[in-house]
Design a protein around this motif. Structure first.
Motif, short mmCIF file in Angstrom:
data_model
loop_
_atom_site.label_atom_id
_atom_site.label_comp_id
_atom_site.label_asym_id
_atom_site.label_seq_id
_atom_site.Cartn_x
_atom_site.Cartn_y
_atom_site.Cartn_z
N UNK A 71 0.80 -1.23 0.00
CA UNK A 71 0.00 0.00 0.00
C UNK A 71 0.83 1.27 0.00
N UNK A 72 2.05 1.22 0.45
CA UNK A 72 2.98 2.35 0.46
C UNK A 72 2.47 3.53 1.29
N UNK A 73 1.82 3.26 2.37
CA UNK A 73 1.33 4.34 3.25
C UNK A 73 2.09 4.26 4.57
N UNK A 74 3.17 4.98 4.68
CA UNK A 74 4.08 4.81 5.80
C UNK A 74 3.51 5.27 7.14
N UNK B 52 9.53 -1.58 -2.15
CA UNK B 52 8.38 -1.62 -3.05
C UNK B 52 8.47 -0.56 -4.13
N UNK B 53 8.95 0.64 -3.79
CA UNK B 53 9.11 1.70 -4.78
C UNK B 53 10.16 1.37 -5.83
N UNK B 54 11.14 0.55 -5.47
CA UNK B 54 12.16 0.15 -6.44
C UNK B 54 11.59 -0.72 -7.55
N UNK C 177 2.48 1.46 -6.13
CA UNK C 177 1.67 0.91 -5.06
C UNK C 177 0.31 0.43 -5.54
N UNK C 178 -0.39 -0.27 -4.65
CA UNK C 178 -1.70 -0.82 -4.98
C UNK C 178 -2.70 0.27 -5.32
#
Length: 145
Positions: free
Chosen positions: A59-62, A93-95, A99-100
């Motif tokens: 999800x990439x929500x830190x 994940x960013x590499x 994100x979803x």
């Protein structure tokens, strides 16, 4: 979306899969610690970290993820490992991909406002350099007569 495929993007399956993998690693570490170092470990924190890692990577929500996990579990003693796991999972994940949420917006062709501001180019400017002297006009919707 068909009901057969809906479980793939369901938010409940991600933390469960991450917790299963984290628990698997925790049990392996527990067995290795008892066998080699004669120390007892608990596998539960590994399950929590696995869940956080999978959610952070997908999800990439830190910041919001850290707050939700801490409030939901009450594991304040795990704050630093949760923060580190979330940040590292997001970076990795960013590499590899987007994100979803970003992927879902692209698939559904929902328009997104992107930022095209290059901060390096405008670093030495002041507010007076970018402000204009033109009047600002606001368009108000007229009420029907």
């Amino acid at each position: 979306m068909t009901p057969e495929r809906q479980w793939l993007v369901d938010g409940a399956s991600e933390p469960f899969c991450g917790a299963c993998f984290g628990s698997l690693v925790g049990v392996a570490m527990e067995d290795a610690a008892e066998h080699f170092a004669d120390v007892t470990l608990n596998a539960a924190p590994y399950a929590l970290q696995g869940s956080v890692a999978l959610l952070g990577g997908v999800q990439r929500s830190s910041l919001s993820l850290v707050v939700i996990i801490i409030e939901g579990t009450g594991a304040v003693r795990q704050l630093l490992p949760i923060i580190l796991t979330t940040v590292v999972a997001k970076w990795i994940g960013d590499l590899f991909s987007t994100g979803l949420n970003q992927t879902t917006l692209q698939i559904k062709e929902i328009p997104v406002i992107t930022t095209s501001w290059d901060s390096r180019k405008h670093r030495a400017k002041c507010a007076r350099d970018v402000m204009t002297g033109d009047d600002i006009v606001c368009l108000l919707e007229e009420e029907p007569s």
